[in-house]
Design a protein around this motif. Sequence first.
Motif, PDB file in Angstrom:
ATOM      1  N   ASP A  55       0.820  -1.214   0.000  1.00 16.20           N
ATOM      2  CA  ASP A  55       0.000   0.000   0.000  1.00 16.20           C
ATOM      3  C   ASP A  55       0.856   1.268   0.000  1.00 16.20           C
ATOM      4  O   ASP A  55       0.329   2.361  -0.145  1.00 16.20           O
ATOM      5  CB  ASP A  55      -0.923  -0.005   1.229  1.00 16.20           C
ATOM      6  N   SER A  56       2.177   1.122   0.191  1.00 12.47           N
ATOM      7  CA  SER A  56       3.058   2.293   0.338  1.00 12.47           C
ATOM      8  C   SER A  56       3.973   2.495  -0.854  1.00 12.47           C
ATOM      9  O   SER A  56       4.989   3.188  -0.758  1.00 12.47           O
ATOM     10  CB  SER A  56       3.899   2.133   1.613  1.00 12.47           C
ATOM     11  N   ILE A  57       3.595   1.906  -1.991  1.00 15.20           N
ATOM     12  CA  ILE A  57       4.427   2.003  -3.196  1.00 15.20           C
ATOM     13  C   ILE A  57       4.700   3.458  -3.565  1.00 15.20           C
ATOM     14  O   ILE A  57       5.812   3.826  -3.962  1.00 15.20           O
ATOM     15  CB  ILE A  57       3.743   1.255  -4.368  1.00 15.20           C
ATOM     16  N   ASP A  58       3.690   4.327  -3.389  1.00 15.41           N
ATOM     17  CA  ASP A  58       3.800   5.728  -3.817  1.00 15.41           C
ATOM     18  C   ASP A  58       4.446   6.630  -2.767  1.00 15.41           C
ATOM     19  O   ASP A  58       4.631   7.824  -3.013  1.00 15.41           O
ATOM     20  CB  ASP A  58       2.407   6.263  -4.155  1.00 15.41           C
ATOM     21  N   VAL A  59       4.782   6.093  -1.591  1.00 10.66           N
ATOM     22  CA  VAL A  59       5.364   6.903  -0.513  1.00 10.66           C
ATOM     23  C   VAL A  59       6.888   6.890  -0.640  1.00 10.66           C
ATOM     24  O   VAL A  59       7.491   5.847  -0.881  1.00 10.66           O
ATOM     25  CB  VAL A  59       4.963   6.351   0.871  1.00 10.66           C
ATOM     26  N   ASP A  60       7.526   8.034  -0.474  1.00  8.92           N
ATOM     27  CA  ASP A  60       8.987   8.126  -0.531  1.00  8.92           C
ATOM     28  C   ASP A  60       9.545   7.774   0.853  1.00  8.92           C
ATOM     29  O   ASP A  60       9.844   8.650   1.658  1.00  8.92           O
ATOM     30  CB  ASP A  60       9.413   9.532  -0.958  1.00  8.92           C
ATOM     31  N   TYR A  61       9.662   6.473   1.127  1.00 11.36           N
ATOM     32  CA  TYR A  61      10.170   6.038   2.433  1.00 11.36           C
ATOM     33  C   TYR A  61      11.446   5.216   2.253  1.00 11.36           C
ATOM     34  O   TYR A  61      11.757   4.738   1.156  1.00 11.36           O
ATOM     35  CB  TYR A  61       9.114   5.207   3.183  1.00 11.36           C
TER      36      TYR A  61
END
Length: 320
Positions: free
Chosen positions: A99-105
């Motif tokens: 679900d965090s593919i689009d987050v820059d982490y």
Amino acid sequence: MAQAPIQFDRASGALEGANLWERTAALALVTGSKISSHFSHMGYIACANLLRKTLPERNIAIKLNPDAVFEFPYGDGYWSKLLNRSYCYEDELELLFADSIDVDYTLLDCGANYGYWSVLVSSKPFGSHKSIAIEPSGQNYPKLSNNARINGNRFETLKCAIGAARGTARLSGTKHEAFSIAGAPSDGGEDVPVLALDNLIDDGKVAGTGKYLIKLDVEGVEIEAIKGGARLLQTDSVIMCEEHGSDRTHAVSRYILEQTPMKLIVLDPRTNRLETVTELSILDRIKVSTHVGYNVFGTASAFWQDRINALNAKSARRMQ
């Protein structure tokens, strides 16, 4: 000269480069995983490791997705469950990563073992994220380094343990997936360097601001690791810790809930939602097997809490 690894594609089920006995062993490993999955894979590791003794020493390279290859010794009791295509490894973590593919982490993969999560989250289908894979074991680290190499060295590796403060510790244990610095010095093992999470900021490995997913699979020193990450945990970060099924006091979750500003979040199999919990009794219900680990999340970040709420809303819509 070492034999080329056997190749297995999880998407298609294709097994290449294996001889007849190795193919027979693969069938046994898959069947054993499917049967033992009904009782939390109890006994699977021991049986697989017995079978492994009859196999030639070589690796298997498992294609996790079109941009991720994960290699380990063929027949390894812990990782061979991946030959069962219906098996999902630590699905509560995969839920958040997917679900965090689009987050820059950045992933801090502490207790990385052979680097499964670093291989996966640095792959294109998971968003090509930066990852630092941290593993103290002299036995495991070459296998972790190999997985970095065969995936284009796209994630960094560090050979050290994570604890409350910089120093050295004694690493011991009999299973590669359960080495720990929590044992007694008389347990044998090897001396390893220890870093605190905040030392990663001091040493310029990560910034003092940013977004982090921090996997703490550190076998008994999770609380010390949390203590050593006070500054890092003030960023937009989520810690993902293992609660052992045999710990009926729920020590790690209790510490997060009672001694830190973080909210405690667990995947409730009844609702298939990441639930924010204030009462530890929920873990009595969730931790049904004493021989496996259950991942819990801790975060004080409004950003990640909003993401988790949105993820739950998406899951609810899919179930309608």
